[in-house]
Design a protein around this motif. Structure first.
Motif, PDB file in Angstrom:
ATOM      1  N   TYR A  69       0.830  -1.202   0.000  1.00  0.00           N
ATOM      2  CA  TYR A  69       0.000   0.000   0.000  1.00  0.00           C
ATOM      3  C   TYR A  69       0.868   1.256   0.000  1.00  0.00           C
ATOM      4  O   TYR A  69       0.571   2.237  -0.697  1.00  0.00           O
ATOM      5  CB  TYR A  69      -0.924   0.016   1.215  1.00  0.00           C
ATOM      6  N   LYS A  72       2.253   1.989  -3.426  1.00  0.00           N
ATOM      7  CA  LYS A  72       1.264   2.461  -4.394  1.00  0.00           C
ATOM      8  C   LYS A  72       0.685   3.839  -4.044  1.00  0.00           C
ATOM      9  O   LYS A  72       0.506   4.685  -4.924  1.00  0.00           O
ATOM     10  CB  LYS A  72       0.119   1.449  -4.490  1.00  0.00           C
ATOM     11  N   TYR A  73       0.373   4.041  -2.747  1.00  0.00           N
ATOM     12  CA  TYR A  73      -0.473   5.179  -2.390  1.00  0.00           C
ATOM     13  C   TYR A  73       0.219   6.303  -1.625  1.00  0.00           C
ATOM     14  O   TYR A  73      -0.253   7.439  -1.673  1.00  0.00           O
ATOM     15  CB  TYR A  73      -1.670   4.688  -1.570  1.00  0.00           C
ATOM     16  N   ILE A  76       1.008   9.565  -3.467  1.00  0.00           N
ATOM     17  CA  ILE A  76      -0.124  10.474  -3.711  1.00  0.00           C
ATOM     18  C   ILE A  76      -0.243  11.479  -2.577  1.00  0.00           C
ATOM     19  O   ILE A  76      -0.569  12.656  -2.795  1.00  0.00           O
ATOM     20  CB  ILE A  76      -1.433   9.670  -3.867  1.00  0.00           C
ATOM     21  N   ASN A 149      -3.515   2.299   3.700  1.00  0.00           N
ATOM     22  CA  ASN A 149      -4.362   1.758   2.627  1.00  0.00           C
ATOM     23  C   ASN A 149      -5.384   2.767   2.126  1.00  0.00           C
ATOM     24  O   ASN A 149      -6.390   2.392   1.526  1.00  0.00           O
ATOM     25  CB  ASN A 149      -5.077   0.493   3.103  1.00  0.00           C
ATOM     26  N   CYS A 150      -5.104   4.041   2.344  1.00  0.00           N
ATOM     27  CA  CYS A 150      -6.044   5.101   1.960  1.00  0.00           C
ATOM     28  C   CYS A 150      -5.487   5.925   0.804  1.00  0.00           C
ATOM     29  O   CYS A 150      -4.290   6.232   0.768  1.00  0.00           O
ATOM     30  CB  CYS A 150      -6.330   6.005   3.153  1.00  0.00           C
ATOM     31  N   VAL A 151      -6.384   6.301  -0.116  1.00  0.00           N
ATOM     32  CA  VAL A 151      -5.967   7.001  -1.337  1.00  0.00           C
ATOM     33  C   VAL A 151      -6.723   8.326  -1.456  1.00  0.00           C
ATOM     34  O   VAL A 151      -7.935   8.334  -1.719  1.00  0.00           O
ATOM     35  CB  VAL A 151      -6.256   6.148  -2.595  1.00  0.00           C
TER      36      VAL A 151
END
Length: 386
Positions: A69, A72-73, A76, A149-151
């Motif tokens: 996670y 990936k995130y 951002i 795990n937050c986007v």
């Protein structure tokens, strides 16, 4: 079967009851569940004042075995269009590659910092301990909390949250959602109704909880209230119980713009939904608010409405006018429900519902009751943290 316009006292009582119950239901949907829609409309019409300045911010990200996670995130969050902010990732004793991933990202992003609590650290609630460590490490007064795990849905996520910290505002409640394509219809319905309750009640001036995946408050407020000390005996409560303790109608705002929202990614949404359900049902016993009574009345009147509609339909054996009235009453309520629910679901990123709505509405209370019973009688009171 015939049509008789001379009504008996019982028939008058049932007709009066179903009419009153329908009006009560319509009141709840207009006065409560429609509030987020009205709030967004007020924002779009420029009726809400925001902060002109952009004060420095500390973003605290909780991570536990979330290397994938973070890869990936986290970029951002690190590439937000905000002039002055730091990102602190609190590593909760991860045994995967979390530390290595963060070390690599630190070379690229100078405003990224990492801290950790060791796996052997003793604490009833490791999440509370991790957030406390993050709060102590934060350099700035305004702190924004989320998970690995937050986007964020926009590069303006931080700005859209922080703009609410006008004079007197200490807490900002923002929205998190699970992508609709990742979850079933009932889970989506349940999440939206859950959000509508706490958001609408906050907009009414009675905030009683927040969601830790998208939540901001002042660091000084955290330490003034001695952090999570009042609930250290519980595994949970870092968001709902803590906010319940410190939030008031004067110091709390809600933020619902698309830019402010966060999507939450789970490996298995259904398992995550069950875990969260158990957690919040357990902590609900400790929340100080009359929200349970207020929304309990809505649920009671909903089931009484269904009973009266069924009773009217059954009276069609000797008078066809009654099932026609029952259908009209049901249809009026159903149209109101669908219109308001779908508008709110659009804002809160949930599934639109149509023919399934009455069934899900009937299922809602029994499902909640089941999870409350399971949560109450759980011996360990320690569900897997999601």
């Amino acid at each position: 079967m015939n049509i008789d316009f001379l009504l008996t006292p019982v028939e008058i009582w049932i007709l009066s009851s179903v009419t009153i119950l329908m009006l009560i239901q319509l009141y709840y949907y207009v006065a409560y569940y429609y509030l987020p829609v009205r709030y967004v409309q007020s924002n779009e019409n420029g009726k809400i004042a925001y902060l002109d300045d952009k004060p420095p911010v500390s973003v605290i990200v909780y991570a536990k075995n979330d290397a994938d996670y973070l890869t990936k995130y986290l970029p951002i969050i690190l590439e937000q269009q905000y002039p002055d902010y730091e990102v602190i990732v609190v590593n909760d004793g991860s045994t995967d590659e979390t530390k290595d991933i963060l070390s690599q990202l630190e070379y690229k992003y100078s405003h990224l910092y990492q801290t950790y609590i060791p796996d052997e650290a003793r604490s009833l609630s490791r999440k509370k301990l991790a957030l406390t460590v993050g709060m102590k490490a934060a350099k700035n007064e305004i702190v924004l909390l989320t998970n690995a795990n937050c986007v964020p849905q926009s590069v303006s996520w931080i700005e859209s949250i922080v703009r609410n910290f006008v004079s007197g505002i200490d807490i900002v409640l923002a929205h998190s959602f699970v992508p609709p394509k990742n979850e079933g219809r009932y889970c989506s319905y349940d999440r939206i109704m859950f959000a509508l309750r706490y958001i609408s009640y906050a907009l009414k001036g009675h905030p009683y909880m927040g969601i830790g995946t998208n939540l901001a408050y002042r660091k000084s407020l955290f330490f003034k209230n001695k952090g999570f000390s009042k609930y250290l005996n519980l595994h949970y409560g870092d968001d709902d119980l803590f906010i319940n303790e410190i939030a008031t109608s004067q110091n709390t705002r809600v933020e619902l713009s698309p830019e402010s929202q966060i999507s939450v990614i789970y490996d298995n949404d259904y398992i995550a939904w069950k875990e969260k359900k158990l957690q919040y049902m357990f902590t609900a016993n400790y929340i100080k608010s009359n929200y349970k009574m207020i929304f309990g009345i809505e649920r009671i009147t909903a089931y009484l409405f269904y009973i009266c509609v069924i009773a009217l339909a059954c009276m069609g054996f000797y008078n066809i006018i009654f099932p026609i009235i029952a259908f009209i009453m049901f249809l009026i309520r159903y149209i109101f429900q669908i219109m308001i629910y779908n508008k709110a679901a659009h804002i809160l990123k949930g599934r639109a519902l149509y023919l399934l709505y009455p069934l899900l509405d009937i299922m809602y209370t029994p499902v909640n009751l089941w999870y409350r019973i399971v949560g109450f009688f759980s011996k360990k009171k320690n569900f897997t943290w999601i």
